[in-house]
Enzyme design. Structure first.
Site, PDB file in Angstrom:
ATOM      1  N   LYS A  99      -1.091  -1.651 -13.403  1.00 14.81           N
ATOM      2  CA  LYS A  99       0.012  -0.721 -13.609  1.00 14.81           C
ATOM      3  C   LYS A  99      -0.355   0.705 -13.219  1.00 14.81           C
ATOM      4  O   LYS A  99       0.470   1.432 -12.634  1.00 14.81           O
ATOM      5  CB  LYS A  99       0.456  -0.768 -15.080  1.00 14.81           C
ATOM      6  CG  LYS A  99       1.767  -0.072 -15.358  1.00 14.81           C
ATOM      7  CD  LYS A  99       2.264  -0.351 -16.767  1.00 14.81           C
ATOM      8  CE  LYS A  99       3.653   0.256 -17.004  1.00 14.81           C
ATOM      9  NZ  LYS A  99       4.167  -0.080 -18.364  1.00 14.81           N
ATOM     10  N   MET A 102       9.720 -43.623 -12.450  1.00 13.30           N
ATOM     11  CA  MET A 102       8.514 -44.144 -11.836  1.00 13.30           C
ATOM     12  C   MET A 102       7.512 -44.584 -12.900  1.00 13.30           C
ATOM     13  O   MET A 102       6.813 -45.596 -12.732  1.00 13.30           O
ATOM     14  CB  MET A 102       7.883 -43.099 -10.914  1.00 13.30           C
ATOM     15  CG  MET A 102       6.772 -43.651 -10.044  1.00 13.30           C
ATOM     16  SD  MET A 102       7.330 -44.960  -8.915  1.00 13.30           S
ATOM     17  CE  MET A 102       8.002 -43.983  -7.575  1.00 13.30           C
ATOM     18  N   GLU A 147       9.626 -17.815 -14.314  1.00 15.32           N
ATOM     19  CA  GLU A 147       8.759 -17.478 -13.183  1.00 15.32           C
ATOM     20  C   GLU A 147       8.405 -18.694 -12.333  1.00 15.32           C
ATOM     21  O   GLU A 147       8.185 -18.574 -11.121  1.00 15.32           O
ATOM     22  CB  GLU A 147       7.480 -16.796 -13.682  1.00 15.32           C
ATOM     23  CG  GLU A 147       7.694 -15.408 -14.253  1.00 15.32           C
ATOM     24  CD  GLU A 147       7.978 -15.397 -15.762  1.00 15.32           C
ATOM     25  OE1 GLU A 147       8.045 -14.306 -16.356  1.00 15.32           O
ATOM     26  OE2 GLU A 147       8.132 -16.504 -16.328  1.00 15.32           O
ATOM     27  N   PHE A 180      -2.582  -6.398 -24.245  1.00 17.75           N
ATOM     28  CA  PHE A 180      -1.323  -7.129 -24.344  1.00 17.75           C
ATOM     29  C   PHE A 180      -0.887  -7.624 -22.968  1.00 17.75           C
ATOM     30  O   PHE A 180      -0.849  -6.875 -22.003  1.00 17.75           O
ATOM     31  CB  PHE A 180      -0.246  -6.216 -24.945  1.00 17.75           C
ATOM     32  CG  PHE A 180       1.108  -6.869 -25.031  1.00 17.75           C
ATOM     33  CD1 PHE A 180       1.344  -7.928 -25.888  1.00 17.75           C
ATOM     34  CD2 PHE A 180       2.155  -6.412 -24.230  1.00 17.75           C
ATOM     35  CE1 PHE A 180       2.588  -8.525 -25.952  1.00 17.75           C
ATOM     36  CE2 PHE A 180       3.407  -6.998 -24.286  1.00 17.75           C
ATOM     37  CZ  PHE A 180       3.632  -8.066 -25.164  1.00 17.75           C
ATOM     38  N   GLN A 181      -0.586  -8.893 -22.883  1.00 20.82           N
ATOM     39  CA  GLN A 181      -0.155  -9.569 -21.655  1.00 20.82           C
ATOM     40  C   GLN A 181      -1.164  -9.415 -20.520  1.00 20.82           C
ATOM     41  O   GLN A 181      -0.790  -9.329 -19.346  1.00 20.82           O
ATOM     42  CB  GLN A 181       1.238  -9.085 -21.218  1.00 20.82           C
ATOM     43  CG  GLN A 181       2.342  -9.564 -22.169  1.00 20.82           C
ATOM     44  CD  GLN A 181       3.736  -9.371 -21.621  1.00 20.82           C
ATOM     45  OE1 GLN A 181       3.976  -8.508 -20.786  1.00 20.82           O
ATOM     46  NE2 GLN A 181       4.672 -10.185 -22.100  1.00 20.82           N
TER      47      GLN A 181
END
Length: 607
Positions: free
Chosen positions: A161, A510, A49, A111-112
């Site tokens: 949802k 760096m 993602e 969940f999630q």
């Protein structure tokens, strides 16, 4: 027409002329992915993602249109927080859609589930949790309006949802239906402040135009050029403004900042007037703040009033769109008698100028509108600095260690002038912006404010999707590349033929430079190994062409080979000098007066 919330969401995106989006499906966002199959929107399936967010950023930076990404709830949403923060820092318009658990489950640790609107409150211009399916078209219209107007930036729409599955009667809102109380960006400057700015400008003896990323966001490159040529004032372009003013133009002094050009840094430091256009006085530009440009008055133009007096007190602060304000300033100057310049246009307005960047005699010829006697000493001083402190490096032929600057010069010279260059973050980023010549706007894409390692590969993919007609090179470091290289699978599977130049010095370069210079060469957790992973093997495993370059003799042929492949991505592993440092340099917390140049230019390397 009755639609589900998911169908309404996709139709709303189509109404906003969204042609492409980047994303990865999951449980909570599945209802929205179903009608995507029947839409006109091209979806690019990413492998992580974070990649979706950076691809949307790259797309937005080169097209000027908002980038769109869609991911699921929980970890899908939290994985895109870094791109949101990156876009927020660099004022990039993004619209991110996230799935969410059903409204009845919110707050139950389902969940999630994650409170993504709460998590992203500080890194978005605004975000919405949709709790009524009828709000979807209006919220999408508001999201695009907020993302693209005023100071651009990222927004987020969180869609539970059950809302995606609910049904509603389709409508498309009129502009007056948007519910955005208090959001009224100011685009036109205050006439009295414009006049005051013009008076300061005409009285200056050592002026510098300090162009920031807001110039590009406002599509103000042509206006900036006209201002510089009408007044003869030299221009510095920040890391986020590269290409807004042609590097080949004789008035261009280069980039200011910690690793900026000596003349750009020192000109700001010695100026008596800074005309700050869409810039925010970033700490990397100012160095030690109380020692920054001590004799300079400041004109500060920015569409975001929060930037005024945040870091440096302005003598004249003008709220407004950079392009509009510059055009207003030019009209005010004309009313005061400033004549037009007869300088021939080039660079961003057409073919790159043939002028040698910074040639003092050319800078001296650009004094239109100012008494030459007043500006002559300033022009002479700029020319002296440019002669004394150019960018330098020492490339030994044959078996000598391959210098990253040499690679970038060869790459620059072998590619079209309008090539889009996308960089990661670190030494390679600074080498790229120093040694490339940016004569066109929207040809330099990088992570400036947040400094996100792993930005280059996915952002290059997004840039190529946005400008398929352009050659796109990602200049990356080996450390950055390892963070998001899986997105080359996306590029291969979607036939997005980006080209990647890895400046592989086997270190976090760096960090190593700082440890060498400021930590007594105590190299703590900075070595990566030049051969683990095998970058050629890795590239080929991801469907790309892999090339390895060990010597100067191999550089040009490798670049030519890459440029002639247009059906799949190419990765070149350039084995570069591990101990090459980026100069000039202003150490963190030091005054810009303490700028260090390459030791080859001056004993001790300190001005």
């Amino acid at each position: 027409m009755e639609l589900t919330g998911a169908q309404a969401l996709i139709k709303s995106l189509e109404m906003q002329q969204v042609e492409v989006m980047f994303g990865l499906p999951g449980g909570a966002i599945l209802p929205v992915y179903d009608p995507l199959l029947d839409s006109s929107i091209r979806h690019i399936l990413v492998r992580h993602e974070q990649g979706a967010g950076h691809m949307a950023e790259g797309y937005a930076q080169v097209t000027g249109r908002p980038g769109v990404a869609m991911v699921t709830s929980g970890p899908g949403a939290t994985n895109i927080v870094t791109p949101l923060a990156d876009a927020y820092m660099d004022s990039i318009p993004l619209v991110v859609v996230t799935g969410q658990v059903a409204t009845t489950a919110i707050g139950t640790d389902a969940f999630q589930e994650s409170d993504i609107t709460g998590i992203t409150m500080g890194v978005t211009k605004h975000n919405w949790l949709i709790t009524d399916v009828d709000d979807i078209p209006r919220v999408v219209a508001e999201a695009f309006h907020v993302a693209t107007t005023g100071r651009p930036g990222p927004v987020l729409i969180d869609v539970p949802k059950d809302i995606a599955n609910a049904r509603m009667e389709w409508y498309w809102p009129e502009p007056g239906d948007l519910d955005l109380p208090g959001y009224h960006p100011v685009t036109e400057g205050d006439p009295e402040r414009i006049r005051a700015a013009a008076e300061l400008l005409l009285a200056a003896e050592r002026p510098v135009i300090y162009a920031g990323g807001g110039v590009l966001k406002a599509r103000a490159a042509d206006a900036l050029r006209e201002l510089a040529e009408r007044t003869g004032i030299p221009v510095v372009t920040t890391l986020m403004a590269r290409g807004s003013f042609p590097d080949s133009h004789p008035l261009c002094l280069g980039m200011p900042g910690m690793h900026g050009h000596y003349t750009a840094v020192t000109a700001m430091q010695r100026s008596d007037l800074l005309i700050a256009l869409g810039s925010r006085f970033d700490d990397r530009v100012t160095g030690k703040l109380d020692a920054f440009a001590p004799e300079a008055k400041v004109i500060h133009v920015d569409i975001d009033p929060a930037e005024h007096d945040k870091v440096r007190q302005a003598d004249v602060a003008v709220v407004g769109d950079c392009r509009v304000v510059i055009e207003e300033l030019l009209r005010a100057l004309a009313a005061m008698g400033l004549p037009h310049s007869d300088v021939t246009r080039g660079g961003s307005g057409g073919s790159p100028s043939d002028a040698v960047p910074g040639a003092p005699e050319q800078v001296g010829s650009m004094a239109a509108g100012f008494p030459r006697a007043r500006l002559a000493p300033w022009r002479d001083q700029l020319g002296e600095w440019q002669r004394r402190f150019p960018l330098v490096y020492d490339q030994q032929p044959g078996s000598g260690a391959l210098k990253p600057q040499f690679v970038l010069e060869k790459l620059r010279d072998a590619t079209p002038d309008d090539t889009i260059v996308v960089s990661g973050v670190g030494q390679h980023q600074m080498f790229a912006t120093q040694w490339w010549q940016f004569d066109y706007p929207y040809t330099w894409v990088n992570s400036g404010g947040l400094g996100t390692m792993g930005f280059a590969v996915p952002a290059a993919i997004g840039a190529k999707v946005g400008r398929p007609d352009r050659t796109v090179w990602a200049v990356d470091g080996d450390g950055c590349f390892q963070m998001t290289a899986q997105e080359l699978v996306t590029a291969s599977s979607e036939r997005i033929p980006i080209k990647v130049a890895i400046l592989n010095n086997a270190y976090l370069g760096m960090v190593r430079q700082w440890q060498e210079m400021f930590y007594g060469e105590r190299y703590s957790e900075v070595y990566l190994s030049p051969d683990l992973p095998d970058y050629v093997g890795w590239a080929e495993a991801m469907g790309c062409v892999g090339i390895r370059v060990d010597s100067t003799e191999e550089v040009e042929s490798a670049i030519d080979k890459a440029n002639n492949i247009d059906d799949r991505p190419v990765v070149i592993d350039f084995r570069t000098d591990a101990f090459e440092k980026v100069y000039p340099m202003v150490a963190a917390g030091d005054s810009n007066d303490d700028i260090m140049v390459d030791p080859a230019l001056l004993d001790g390397g300190r001005s």
